[in-house]
Design a protein around this motif. Sequence first.
Motif, PDB file in Angstrom:
ATOM      1  N   ARG A 183      36.266  44.921  38.298  1.00 36.89           N
ATOM      2  CA  ARG A 183      37.165  44.486  37.217  1.00 36.89           C
ATOM      3  C   ARG A 183      38.480  43.939  37.757  1.00 36.89           C
ATOM      4  NH1 ARG A 183      36.560  46.503  32.095  1.00 36.89           N
ATOM      5  NH2 ARG A 183      38.189  44.989  31.621  1.00 36.89           N
ATOM      6  N   THR A 184      38.799  44.224  39.018  1.00 37.64           N
ATOM      7  CA  THR A 184      40.058  43.759  39.605  1.00 37.64           C
ATOM      8  C   THR A 184      39.925  42.396  40.265  1.00 37.64           C
ATOM      9  OG1 THR A 184      39.659  44.781  41.779  1.00 37.64           O
ATOM     10  CG2 THR A 184      40.635  46.175  40.072  1.00 37.64           C
ATOM     11  N   VAL A 185      38.715  41.857  40.300  1.00 39.20           N
ATOM     12  CA  VAL A 185      38.493  40.589  40.990  1.00 39.20           C
ATOM     13  C   VAL A 185      39.028  39.415  40.188  1.00 39.20           C
ATOM     14  CG1 VAL A 185      36.734  39.026  41.898  1.00 39.20           C
ATOM     15  CG2 VAL A 185      36.497  41.487  42.233  1.00 39.20           C
ATOM     16  N   GLY A 186      38.915  39.488  38.872  1.00 43.42           N
ATOM     17  CA  GLY A 186      39.381  38.396  38.028  1.00 43.42           C
ATOM     18  C   GLY A 186      38.251  37.751  37.255  1.00 43.42           C
ATOM     19  N   ALA A 187      38.556  37.305  36.048  1.00 41.62           N
ATOM     20  CA  ALA A 187      37.529  36.739  35.171  1.00 41.62           C
ATOM     21  C   ALA A 187      37.045  35.374  35.639  1.00 41.62           C
ATOM     22  CB  ALA A 187      38.072  36.631  33.748  1.00 41.62           C
ATOM     23  N   ASP A 188      37.788  34.721  36.561  1.00 35.95           N
ATOM     24  CA  ASP A 188      37.381  33.396  37.018  1.00 35.95           C
ATOM     25  C   ASP A 188      36.234  33.464  38.027  1.00 35.95           C
ATOM     26  OD1 ASP A 188      39.206  34.713  38.655  1.00 35.95           O
ATOM     27  OD2 ASP A 188      39.824  32.858  39.655  1.00 35.95           O
ATOM     28  N   VAL A 189      35.907  34.658  38.510  1.00 36.20           N
ATOM     29  CA  VAL A 189      34.768  34.831  39.418  1.00 36.20           C
ATOM     30  C   VAL A 189      33.603  35.374  38.598  1.00 36.20           C
ATOM     31  CG1 VAL A 189      33.923  35.900  41.536  1.00 36.20           C
ATOM     32  CG2 VAL A 189      36.351  35.335  41.307  1.00 36.20           C
ATOM     33  N   ARG A 193      28.375  35.578  41.114  1.00 35.68           N
ATOM     34  CA  ARG A 193      29.036  35.426  42.410  1.00 35.68           C
ATOM     35  C   ARG A 193      29.497  36.782  42.947  1.00 35.68           C
ATOM     36  NH1 ARG A 193      30.459  30.910  44.942  1.00 35.68           N
ATOM     37  NH2 ARG A 193      29.812  29.791  43.094  1.00 35.68           N
ATOM     38  N   ILE A 194      30.013  37.633  42.061  1.00 29.64           N
ATOM     39  CA  ILE A 194      30.428  38.975  42.479  1.00 29.64           C
ATOM     40  C   ILE A 194      29.235  39.741  43.042  1.00 29.64           C
ATOM     41  CG2 ILE A 194      31.183  41.234  41.619  1.00 29.64           C
ATOM     42  CD1 ILE A 194      33.014  39.758  39.682  1.00 29.64           C
ATOM     43  N   THR A 195      28.122  39.707  42.307  1.00 32.24           N
ATOM     44  CA  THR A 195      26.932  40.443  42.734  1.00 32.24           C
ATOM     45  C   THR A 195      26.400  39.908  44.054  1.00 32.24           C
ATOM     46  OG1 THR A 195      26.377  40.715  40.394  1.00 32.24           O
ATOM     47  CG2 THR A 195      24.688  41.283  41.983  1.00 32.24           C
ATOM     48  N   ALA A 196      26.322  38.589  44.183  1.00 31.38           N
ATOM     49  CA  ALA A 196      25.757  37.992  45.395  1.00 31.38           C
ATOM     50  C   ALA A 196      26.612  38.276  46.619  1.00 31.38           C
ATOM     51  CB  ALA A 196      25.596  36.486  45.201  1.00 31.38           C
TER      52      ALA A 196
END
Length: 308
Positions: A183-189, A193-196
């Motif tokens: 949740r801290t990565v940002g909604a633009d990612v 992409r986060i999972t991969a």
Amino acid sequence: MSTSSPAVAAPARLLSASDLAMLAVVVVWGTNYTLVKDALEGMPPRAFMAVRFGLAALAMGLVLGAVEGWKPMPWKVFLRLTGLGLVGNTLYQLCFIEGLARTTAANSGMLTAVSPVVTAALGAALGIERLRRPVIAGLSLAVVGMLLVVGARGPNLGAATWQGDALIIGASLCWSIYTVGTRTVGADVSALRITAITMLTGAPGVVLAGASQVIAMDTSRVSAAGWMALVYSALVPLVLAYFVWFRSVQQVGTNRTTLYGTGIPVVAALTAWALRGERPTLIQTLGAALILTGVLISRRKDTATTKA
């Protein structure tokens, strides 16, 4: 003079598309415990872990390249995802597989019951997500229900299993940090992409940890059904279910997403009933009812935030 009939509000849906997707994840993860039995016959645990996760990471990387392409991202974001990959994949997989080898399945289920509570508390402490009253009530009911389901199998906490128990608790903590951290990565990612990226950055450690067992493994002892179970376990519970999980985290938050995880033991118990004839007990049935009630309660709006 024309008159128009008053608009009638559409009835609220009991389950949204996100809810249905998460229910599918619960079914996939709950049945996976039984389905991988064939793969573990003749295959050492860490070898299974290494081959399974390496295959899943490769598949997820190919999916990302085909769907979104390999777009550059800020180094800070990449480093954060790398850290999450090490915690949520490398450490989690090692703690889970080694813990399961040193304790009982019942103990594992009991101890992982703390994960939704830890995830909710961690998110609230970091200011990422507020604990609404319906979510607190739903979590409380669901966790009690989960404890009833897995507790009916007969946990055996003691000196003989304490190392495995500690590792399972460590795995649960890693998963909570991983889930909240996304949740801290940002909604633009994107969730894909986060999972991969977290899977690809976490995979080297997992593969290296099991490399020695992979090299020494006698592949002739693994049946065709075992290889099929391994491939399924890599592509569906890891690739597909991981993506759905983190998309749900982005869409509805960590609290409601992790609450669905309490239903995994229910599906596992039903699978054991269907495939092994292990009939659920009355206590397990009551636990399942509490979990379902908790999930439904968590979807209610907080009256304190809706008053004018």
